[in-house]
Write a protein that holds these residues in place. Structure first.
Motif, PDB file in Angstrom:
ATOM      1  N   GLY A   1       0.799  -1.213   0.000  1.00  0.00           N
ATOM      2  CA  GLY A   1       0.000   0.000   0.000  1.00  0.00           C
ATOM      3  C   GLY A   1       0.837   1.270   0.000  1.00  0.00           C
ATOM      4  O   GLY A   1       0.288   2.364   0.120  1.00  0.00           O
ATOM      5  N   LEU A   2       2.149   1.141  -0.120  1.00  0.00           N
ATOM      6  CA  LEU A   2       3.007   2.323  -0.194  1.00  0.00           C
ATOM      7  C   LEU A   2       2.821   3.002  -1.544  1.00  0.00           C
ATOM      8  O   LEU A   2       2.460   2.356  -2.521  1.00  0.00           O
ATOM      9  N   PRO A   3       3.104   4.301  -1.610  1.00  0.00           N
ATOM     10  CA  PRO A   3       3.044   4.970  -2.919  1.00  0.00           C
ATOM     11  C   PRO A   3       4.038   4.328  -3.882  1.00  0.00           C
ATOM     12  O   PRO A   3       5.085   3.809  -3.463  1.00  0.00           O
ATOM     13  N   GLU A   4       3.742   4.381  -5.163  1.00  0.00           N
ATOM     14  CA  GLU A   4       4.581   3.725  -6.163  1.00  0.00           C
ATOM     15  C   GLU A   4       6.000   4.287  -6.196  1.00  0.00           C
ATOM     16  O   GLU A   4       6.950   3.575  -6.471  1.00  0.00           O
ATOM     17  N   ASP A   5       6.150   5.557  -5.872  1.00  0.00           N
ATOM     18  CA  ASP A   5       7.479   6.164  -5.914  1.00  0.00           C
ATOM     19  C   ASP A   5       8.187   6.130  -4.552  1.00  0.00           C
ATOM     20  O   ASP A   5       9.192   6.809  -4.355  1.00  0.00           O
ATOM     21  N   ALA A   6       7.689   5.315  -3.624  1.00  0.00           N
ATOM     22  CA  ALA A   6       8.297   5.208  -2.301  1.00  0.00           C
ATOM     23  C   ALA A   6       9.677   4.571  -2.395  1.00  0.00           C
ATOM     24  O   ALA A   6       9.923   3.693  -3.215  1.00  0.00           O
ATOM     25  N   VAL A   7      10.576   5.037  -1.533  1.00  0.00           N
ATOM     26  CA  VAL A   7      11.917   4.471  -1.435  1.00  0.00           C
ATOM     27  C   VAL A   7      12.030   3.852  -0.053  1.00  0.00           C
ATOM     28  O   VAL A   7      11.855   4.532   0.954  1.00  0.00           O
ATOM     29  N   VAL A   8      12.324   2.569  -0.005  1.00  0.00           N
ATOM     30  CA  VAL A   8      12.420   1.861   1.264  1.00  0.00           C
ATOM     31  C   VAL A   8      13.868   1.450   1.459  1.00  0.00           C
ATOM     32  O   VAL A   8      14.455   0.775   0.615  1.00  0.00           O
ATOM     33  N   LEU A   9      14.453   1.892   2.568  1.00  0.00           N
ATOM     34  CA  LEU A   9      15.838   1.567   2.891  1.00  0.00           C
ATOM     35  C   LEU A   9      15.887   0.858   4.235  1.00  0.00           C
ATOM     36  O   LEU A   9      15.132   1.189   5.147  1.00  0.00           O
ATOM     37  N   SER A  10      16.801  -0.078   4.355  1.00  0.00           N
ATOM     38  CA  SER A  10      17.010  -0.733   5.648  1.00  0.00           C
ATOM     39  C   SER A  10      17.789   0.219   6.559  1.00  0.00           C
ATOM     40  O   SER A  10      18.344   1.222   6.107  1.00  0.00           O
ATOM     41  N   HIS A  11      17.847  -0.115   7.848  1.00  0.00           N
ATOM     42  CA  HIS A  11      18.610   0.703   8.790  1.00  0.00           C
ATOM     43  C   HIS A  11      20.082   0.760   8.388  1.00  0.00           C
ATOM     44  O   HIS A  11      20.717   1.818   8.482  1.00  0.00           O
ATOM     45  N   ALA A  12      20.614  -0.336   7.915  1.00  0.00           N
ATOM     46  CA  ALA A  12      22.017  -0.373   7.495  1.00  0.00           C
ATOM     47  C   ALA A  12      22.246   0.529   6.282  1.00  0.00           C
ATOM     48  O   ALA A  12      23.262   1.226   6.205  1.00  0.00           O
ATOM     49  N   GLU A  13      21.298   0.530   5.337  1.00  0.00           N
ATOM     50  CA  GLU A  13      21.432   1.386   4.162  1.00  0.00           C
ATOM     51  C   GLU A  13      21.350   2.865   4.536  1.00  0.00           C
ATOM     52  O   GLU A  13      22.084   3.691   4.005  1.00  0.00           O
ATOM     53  N   VAL A  14      20.461   3.195   5.475  1.00  0.00           N
ATOM     54  CA  VAL A  14      20.344   4.583   5.924  1.00  0.00           C
ATOM     55  C   VAL A  14      21.637   5.005   6.618  1.00  0.00           C
ATOM     56  O   VAL A  14      22.157   6.098   6.373  1.00  0.00           O
ATOM     57  N   ALA A  15      22.179   4.140   7.472  1.00  0.00           N
ATOM     58  CA  ALA A  15      23.429   4.457   8.167  1.00  0.00           C
ATOM     59  C   ALA A  15      24.577   4.651   7.179  1.00  0.00           C
ATOM     60  O   ALA A  15      25.380   5.585   7.310  1.00  0.00           O
ATOM     61  N   ALA A  16      24.650   3.790   6.174  1.00  0.00           N
ATOM     62  CA  ALA A  16      25.705   3.910   5.165  1.00  0.00           C
ATOM     63  C   ALA A  16      25.548   5.206   4.375  1.00  0.00           C
ATOM     64  O   ALA A  16      26.538   5.891   4.089  1.00  0.00           O
ATOM     65  N   LEU A  17      24.313   5.567   4.034  1.00  0.00           N
ATOM     66  CA  LEU A  17      24.067   6.810   3.313  1.00  0.00           C
ATOM     67  C   LEU A  17      24.455   8.012   4.168  1.00  0.00           C
ATOM     68  O   LEU A  17      25.073   8.960   3.676  1.00  0.00           O
ATOM     69  N   GLN A  18      24.111   7.976   5.453  1.00  0.00           N
ATOM     70  CA  GLN A  18      24.485   9.073   6.343  1.00  0.00           C
ATOM     71  C   GLN A  18      26.003   9.203   6.446  1.00  0.00           C
ATOM     72  O   GLN A  18      26.532  10.317   6.459  1.00  0.00           O
ATOM     73  N   ASP A  19      26.712   8.084   6.499  1.00  0.00           N
ATOM     74  CA  ASP A  19      28.173   8.125   6.541  1.00  0.00           C
ATOM     75  C   ASP A  19      28.740   8.765   5.282  1.00  0.00           C
ATOM     76  O   ASP A  19      29.651   9.598   5.343  1.00  0.00           O
ATOM     77  N   ARG A  20      28.198   8.388   4.133  1.00  0.00           N
ATOM     78  CA  ARG A  20      28.697   8.946   2.868  1.00  0.00           C
ATOM     79  C   ARG A  20      28.372  10.433   2.752  1.00  0.00           C
ATOM     80  O   ARG A  20      29.177  11.215   2.237  1.00  0.00           O
TER      81      ARG A  20
END
Length: 121
Positions: free
Chosen positions: A60-79
């Motif tokens: 039921g999420l919007p079609e353009d939703a982006v779902v990231l795991s906690h590890a992916e969010v942490a890696a993105l924040q580090d970068r």
């Protein structure tokens, strides 16, 4: 003018016909002018994209939703932190009137950090 809903394919189409995989972001080989344009680099990427579309429809999420795991969010924040630090290094070096070759090297590091952030998967 680029709208928020413009896809990566639409954005890249005007830039020398460089196209990227809709799943992994790898650069697609020029497929010529016959038939539909490729959206994925291979069958596995096509399958992963299909699985994601089906999961999004079921959730039921919007079609353009982006779902990231906690590890992916942490890696993105580090970068992103590395990117900010590289930009601050350039500002500091410019304020200190660093030689052009030092600024060029720091700008190269900034560009590498930004390129790394582009690859979310």
């Amino acid at each position: 003018m680029i709208t928020e809903n413009a896809s990566r394919d639409e954005l890249s189409a005007g830039q020398g016909n460089v196209r990227y995989c809709g799943w992994c972001g790898a650069r697609l080989a020029d497929g010529g002018s016959i038939g539909r344009r490729r959206r994925y680099c291979g069958q596995s990427c096509r399958q992963r994209a299909y699985e994601r579309r089906m999961a999004v429809q079921r959730s039921g999420l919007p079609e353009d939703a982006v779902v990231l795991s906690h590890a992916e969010v942490a890696a993105l924040q580090d970068r992103l932190f590395q990117l900010r630090c590289a930009a601050e290094d350039i500002v500091t070096a410019a304020d200190d009137r660093a030689p052009a070759e030092d600024l060029r090297e720091l700008a190269g590091e900034l560009a590498r950090a930004a390129k790394g952030i582009e690859q979310l998967r």
